[in-house]
Enzyme design. Structure first.
Site, PDB file in Angstrom:
ATOM      1  CG  HIS A 192       3.076  15.809   3.591  1.00  0.00           C
ATOM      2  ND1 HIS A 192       3.157  16.309   4.868  1.00  0.00           N
ATOM      3  CD2 HIS A 192       1.808  16.058   3.194  1.00  0.00           C
ATOM      4  CE1 HIS A 192       1.985  16.808   5.227  1.00  0.00           C
ATOM      5  NE2 HIS A 192       1.146  16.681   4.223  1.00  0.00           N
ATOM      6  CD  GLU A 193       0.557  16.180  -0.392  1.00  0.00           C
ATOM      7  OE1 GLU A 193      -0.522  15.587  -0.189  1.00  0.00           O
ATOM      8  OE2 GLU A 193       0.842  17.263   0.140  1.00  0.00           O
TER       9      GLU A 193
ATOM     10  CG  HIS B 208      -2.175  13.287   2.995  1.00  0.00           C
ATOM     11  ND1 HIS B 208      -2.816  13.330   4.197  1.00  0.00           N
ATOM     12  CD2 HIS B 208      -1.500  14.459   2.888  1.00  0.00           C
ATOM     13  CE1 HIS B 208      -2.539  14.486   4.809  1.00  0.00           C
ATOM     14  NE2 HIS B 208      -1.737  15.178   4.028  1.00  0.00           N
TER      15      HIS B 208
ATOM     16  CG  HIS C 152      -5.238   8.146   6.054  1.00  0.00           C
ATOM     17  ND1 HIS C 152      -5.527   9.364   6.614  1.00  0.00           N
ATOM     18  CD2 HIS C 152      -5.972   7.243   6.735  1.00  0.00           C
ATOM     19  CE1 HIS C 152      -6.393   9.189   7.605  1.00  0.00           C
ATOM     20  NE2 HIS C 152      -6.685   7.918   7.694  1.00  0.00           N
TER      21      HIS C 152
END
Ligand SMILES: [Zn+2]
Length: 696
Positions: free
Chosen positions: A489-490, A493, A496
């Site tokens: 998940h991180e 990010h 991104h």
């Protein structure tokens, strides 16, 4: 003589401050690789002078825009405003990152001193009428066709920041807005404190005989809370989630489960000094008045203007579409739990405080997934390399560990991220284990954002921070499945931030979009093709067996009806409160009852948050008319992942290239709904999420 002395003193001060500046790394160019902060040279004493200097420089930059006698244009006003505060960003990027991971009393007191200075500085800018006049001039007069999409978005964003703060109001209205904001901030503070105080004071003290059913880990946690609260040789359950949820999951004492659950769900509703029922209509009414003053019909209209969903109708529409199948599934789950109650020889009716307990029994019976069976396959280094490998499959980018770049802590690992052709993209720092001074949880942060002003490409510096299970003895760090998902998940990010492709940096990603690039990675993390690659036994090197993969996939369907229903009920309640357009003396209990009756919530489940302790929406307003955002991002990630699946290739490079370009690259510099359509070809659909959660 006097004069000479004074000169010497002044000169002395100048020399002193000069030499202080010279030794303060923030005032020098950084000749480190990729201009990473020289962490080893930065001392606590360096922050405050540099932060204050940042404020002064930004003030001057703003003043220069105001003093410019030329006609305001996009370049001399909007672009100029966008690039103010560069020095402040450079210093605070380092300061806040370090404080999050290596907090000390010294850093805390700098933050305490600096935070009000910075927030006052921010207010002074946003309320600066002369500055706004220039921005408004550009907004009203600039030839929009001469600006590209990113420039148009930037102009709307900056103008909007001021207008939404009341810059267009007359003086009388500005006064009223200020009063409303002040009242709201006090009420929201009270609301949060009431929930906290009401919850903090509550505890149930257990005797040995009350512990029946609790596993050792839950018992010892309860014992250590008791010790902390001065109850010798006892066990205590509190209303903090890590305390009450395990208790409700395992305790065989139904009476105690009811007691704990009732206390948790009545915070702010005990008709005492901490009761929140009177505050709710006050907050709701003030928000309606503020929205009206700023030209909106409802608070939701005001908030959603800046979201991907845009309107309350859109939000209601997809929440209702999810609601029916989720409720049907929850009813089936309730039936299963009730059957288990009968099978145990009991004949009571399933109540909300029984749900966790029986759901756990069903889980053990049906899915039988033991965390300890999985951990040997999840050596944290392998998992991280698996995430890297996935990014390479998708985008061709690579990750090379570097040891010559300054880092802020020994344990941190530094990776240079490169394009397939070897050109530089940015730096990723991973910092995975807990230590004193580190915030709890996991997050993605950074020291510097990507930008490309005037052809000057700035490479991003991104961090991934976690508090994962530490290595023990000579074993590597073996993390849980949940931690694996968090790591991916991180990392999403981080991608991104690393793959962003903007000219400017002044964007706020819509709240309902922001978890999309992170959550989508969790889909890959548990796909057999990906698991087989990275989940190898730390001793034998064997890849994870198929039967464990099947167990992981089956278990992911467990209790999804319940989880989705209690969440959706709270999201709909939030929307109901914030789509009101008339101020009135609302009764929170009646209002919530009517709201839940309307959607047919079953009595075995209550909303994840009742109004009187719904801090997400009433304490601060970050999630008011926005609690739906979590599931909106989930719709996006499931829909986008389905795109890869439907193509028959989980790493389809063509789709990945579009995903990189639109979802990661230019998101924020163009309308998010528009970029999603460019990536996907259509608007997001809810079916993939329904299927993923076993609701269809
Ligand atoms: Zn996230």
């Amino acid at each position: 003589m006097k004069l000479i002395k004074l000169l010497i003193v002044i000169l002395g001060i100048l020399i002193m401050s000069c030499s202080t500046n010279n030794s303060n790394p923030f005032f020098n160019e950084w000749d480190t690789p990729f201009q990473v902060a020289p962490f080893d040279k930065i001392e606590e004493a360096h922050y405050m002078p540099a932060l204050l200097e940042g404020i002064e420089r930004e003030k001057q930059e703003i003043q220069d825009i105001i003093d410019n006698s030329e006609t305001p244009t996009f370049q001399n006003t909007i672009e100029a405003y966008e690039s103010t505060g560069e020095f402040l960003d450079k210093v605070s990027g380092v300061f806040y990152s370090i404080r999050g991971t290596n907090a000390t009393d010294g850093l805390d007191s700098i933050a305490k001193e600096f935070t009000p200075i910075r927030s006052k500085h921010g207010d002074n800018i946003i309320l600066n009428a002369e500055l706004f006049e220039k921005i408004k001039y550009v907004y009203d007069n600039e030839d929009r066709n001469a600006l590209n999409t990113e420039q148009n978005t930037l102009l709307d964003k900056i103008y909007g920041d001021f207008a939404r703060n009341g810059a267009n109001l007359n003086d009388e209205q500005k006064d009223e807005l200020r009063k409303i904001n002040e009242e709201l901030s006090l009420l929201s503070l009270d609301f949060g404190q009431n929930v906290r105080n009401d919850g903090n004071q509550w505890e149930v003290i257990l005797e040995e005989t009350d512990l029946i059913g609790l596993p050792e880990s839950v018992k010892s946690a309860a014992a250590s809370i008791a010790e902390g609260r001065g109850h010798e040789d006892k066990w205590v359950v509190t209303l903090d989630k890590p305390s009450w949820i395990p208790f409700l999951t395992y305790s065989q004492r139904r009476d105690l489960r009811e007691k704990v659950f009732t206390a948790y769900t009545n915070r702010g509703n005990n008709n005492d000094e901490y009761d929140n029922k009177e505050l709710i209509p006050k907050i709701v009414n003030l928000r309606i008045r503020r929205a009206n003053l700023l030209g909106y019909n409802t608070h939701a209209d005001y908030v959603l203007e800046r979201s991907m969903a845009k309107t309350a109708d859109t939000v209601y529409e997809f929440l209702h579409k999810l609601w029916k199948p989720a409720l049907d599934r929850a009813k089936t789950e309730a039936y299963d739990l009730q059957s288990m109650i009968y099978a145990e020889g009991n004949n009571f009716k399933l109540e909300p405080w029984d749900w966790w307990y029986y759901a756990e029994k069903v889980r053990q019976e049906k899915y039988d997934l033991d965390d300890n069976e999985l951990r040997p396959y999840f050596d944290v280094d392998n998992v991280r390399n698996g995430a890297f490998w996935l990014a390479t499959q998708l985008f061709g980018i690579t990750f090379e560990e570097r040891t010559d770049i300054p880092k802020y802590f020994d344990e941190v690992k530094t990776f240079e991220v490169k394009e397939a052709d070897g050109s530089h993209i940015g730096i990723l720092f991973t910092d995975y284990f807990p230590r004193k001074g580190k915030n709890v949880g996991a997050w993605c942060g950074g020291f510097r954002d990507q930008s490309n002003r005037n052809g000057n490409w700035i490479y991003p510096l991104v961090t991934n921070v976690g508090n994962f299970t530490k290595p023990v003895g000579d074993k590597p760090a073996l993390i849980s499945l949940e931690e694996v998902e968090t790591l991916f998940h991180e990392f999403g990010h981080a991608l991104h931030g690393l793959l962003s492709n903007h000219v400017y940096t002044n964007y706020s990603m819509p709240r309902d979009f922001v978890e999309f690039p992170s959550q989508i990675m969790e889909n890959w993390a548990v796909e057999p093709e990906v698991l087989k690659h990275y989940a190898v036994h730390y001793e034998t090197g064997e890849p994870i067996p198929d039967e464990l993969i099947t167990k992981i996939q089956n278990a992911s369907l467990h209790n999804q009806g319940f989880g989705t229903v209690e969440y959706l009920a709270a999201a709909l309640l939030d929307m109901d409160w914030h789509t009101l357009s008339e101020t009135a003396d609302y009764d929170p209990i009646e209002f919530e009852k009517a709201s839940m009756e309307k959607i047919g919530l079953i009595p075995e489940i209550i909303p994840r948050y009742n109004s009187y302790y719904f801090k997400h929406i009433f304490s601060g307003w970050a999630y008011s008319a926005g609690y739906y955002s979590y599931i909106y991002s989930a719709i996006l990630d499931s829909d986008a992942f389905q795109y890869f699946k439907d193509s028959g290739d989980l790493f389809n490079n063509e789709i990945a290239a579009k995903y990189r370009k639109y979802a990661l690259g230019i998101s924020g510099s163009e309308d998010a709904a528009e970029t999603y359509r460019k990536f996907r070809g259509t608007d997001p659909k809810i079916e993939p999420l329904l299927i993923k959660r076993g609701l269809k």
